[in-house]
Design a protein around this motif. Structure first.
Motif, PDB file in Angstrom:
ATOM      1  N   LEU A 147      62.701  22.866 -47.416  1.00  0.00           N
ATOM      2  CA  LEU A 147      62.930  24.184 -46.806  1.00  0.00           C
ATOM      3  C   LEU A 147      62.406  24.251 -45.368  1.00  0.00           C
ATOM      4  O   LEU A 147      63.045  24.841 -44.496  1.00  0.00           O
ATOM      5  CB  LEU A 147      62.294  25.282 -47.659  1.00  0.00           C
ATOM      6  CG  LEU A 147      62.983  25.558 -48.994  1.00  0.00           C
ATOM      7  CD1 LEU A 147      62.203  26.590 -49.807  1.00  0.00           C
ATOM      8  CD2 LEU A 147      64.429  26.005 -48.789  1.00  0.00           C
ATOM      9  N   PHE A 151      64.815  24.922 -42.236  1.00  0.00           N
ATOM     10  CA  PHE A 151      64.548  26.007 -41.289  1.00  0.00           C
ATOM     11  C   PHE A 151      64.551  25.491 -39.854  1.00  0.00           C
ATOM     12  O   PHE A 151      65.171  26.084 -38.968  1.00  0.00           O
ATOM     13  CB  PHE A 151      63.200  26.671 -41.606  1.00  0.00           C
ATOM     14  CG  PHE A 151      62.726  27.590 -40.522  1.00  0.00           C
ATOM     15  CD1 PHE A 151      63.273  28.855 -40.373  1.00  0.00           C
ATOM     16  CD2 PHE A 151      61.754  27.170 -39.617  1.00  0.00           C
ATOM     17  CE1 PHE A 151      62.851  29.698 -39.358  1.00  0.00           C
ATOM     18  CE2 PHE A 151      61.329  27.996 -38.594  1.00  0.00           C
ATOM     19  CZ  PHE A 151      61.874  29.273 -38.460  1.00  0.00           C
ATOM     20  N   ALA A 155      67.145  26.577 -36.902  1.00  0.00           N
ATOM     21  CA  ALA A 155      66.555  27.214 -35.714  1.00  0.00           C
ATOM     22  C   ALA A 155      66.883  26.430 -34.446  1.00  0.00           C
ATOM     23  O   ALA A 155      67.259  27.008 -33.415  1.00  0.00           O
ATOM     24  CB  ALA A 155      65.039  27.337 -35.892  1.00  0.00           C
TER      25      ALA A 155
END
Length: 198
Positions: A147, A151, A155
């Motif tokens: 995760l 992320f 991003a």
């Protein structure tokens, strides 16, 4: 474990955020076509990058690339596709010009580039395997590691897309737009060097 995940995040930002085929193509597409017309492509890049992460996390990459001829075939297909993408960026019209005639960047195109992106395998692989978070800490630790890297990938890709869009406003002038497109295409070709030299 929280400290190890924080270290993973800090290591992932510069490594995954540095210029590479996916990030440069996102900036180039947004500069050439604008964000709305590049969103499907960006989603494809993100889904493909997450696919690379899952392939690495499950060990599938090591198995597939261990088959005879697969590494060479994957390198050739990836390299050819990136050359095609560099040509598309270099020849794109200025933002707003001939929009109805220019082909939209596609989800499948973004997905294909992400799956064929050697930098993604190298960066994500080194971060995933080099992290102090490991399977001995339990399945929750492994999921948390995936995760965190997911992320960072989303991003970073979003930031590069926004960067391309931010400079697009300056590129309404056809001459400046052509120069910027050529620069992005050239940078994309330079980012291919590790693929061609491996």
């Amino acid at each position: 474990m929280v400290g190890d995940l924080a270290l993973l995040l800090l290591a992932a930002l510069p490594l995954m955020g540095s210029p590479g085929p996916a990030t440069l193509s996102l900036a180039g597409m947004a500069a050439a076509h604008g964000i709305p017309r590049s969103l499907r492509y960006a989603v494809g890049i993100n889904v493909g990058t997450l696919g690379v992460l899952l392939l690495i996390a499950t060990g599938t990459t090591a198995i597939v690339l261990g088959l005879p001829g697969m590494k060479t075939a994957a390198t050739a297909v990836g390299g050819l596709y990136m050359l095609y993408l560099a040509w598309r960026i270099a020849t794109a019209p200025p933002v707003g010009a001939n929009e109805e005639r220019s082909r939209l960047p596609s989800f499948l195109g973004g997905f294909a580039l992400a799956i064929a992106n050697p930098k993604a395998y190298a960066a994500i692989g080194s971060l995933y395997l080099g992290s102090r978070v490991d399977a001995q800490q339990g399945i929750h630790a492994t999921v948390a590691k995936v995760l965190v890297l997911a992320f960072v990938a989303v991003a970073v890709n979003t930031t590069w897309l926004a960067f391309g869009a931010a400079i697009a406003a300056v590129l309404r002038d056809p001459r400046r737009a052509r120069i910027a497109n050529l620069v992005f295409a050239l940078l994309l070709l330079v980012s291919l060097a590790p693929l061609l030299l491996s």
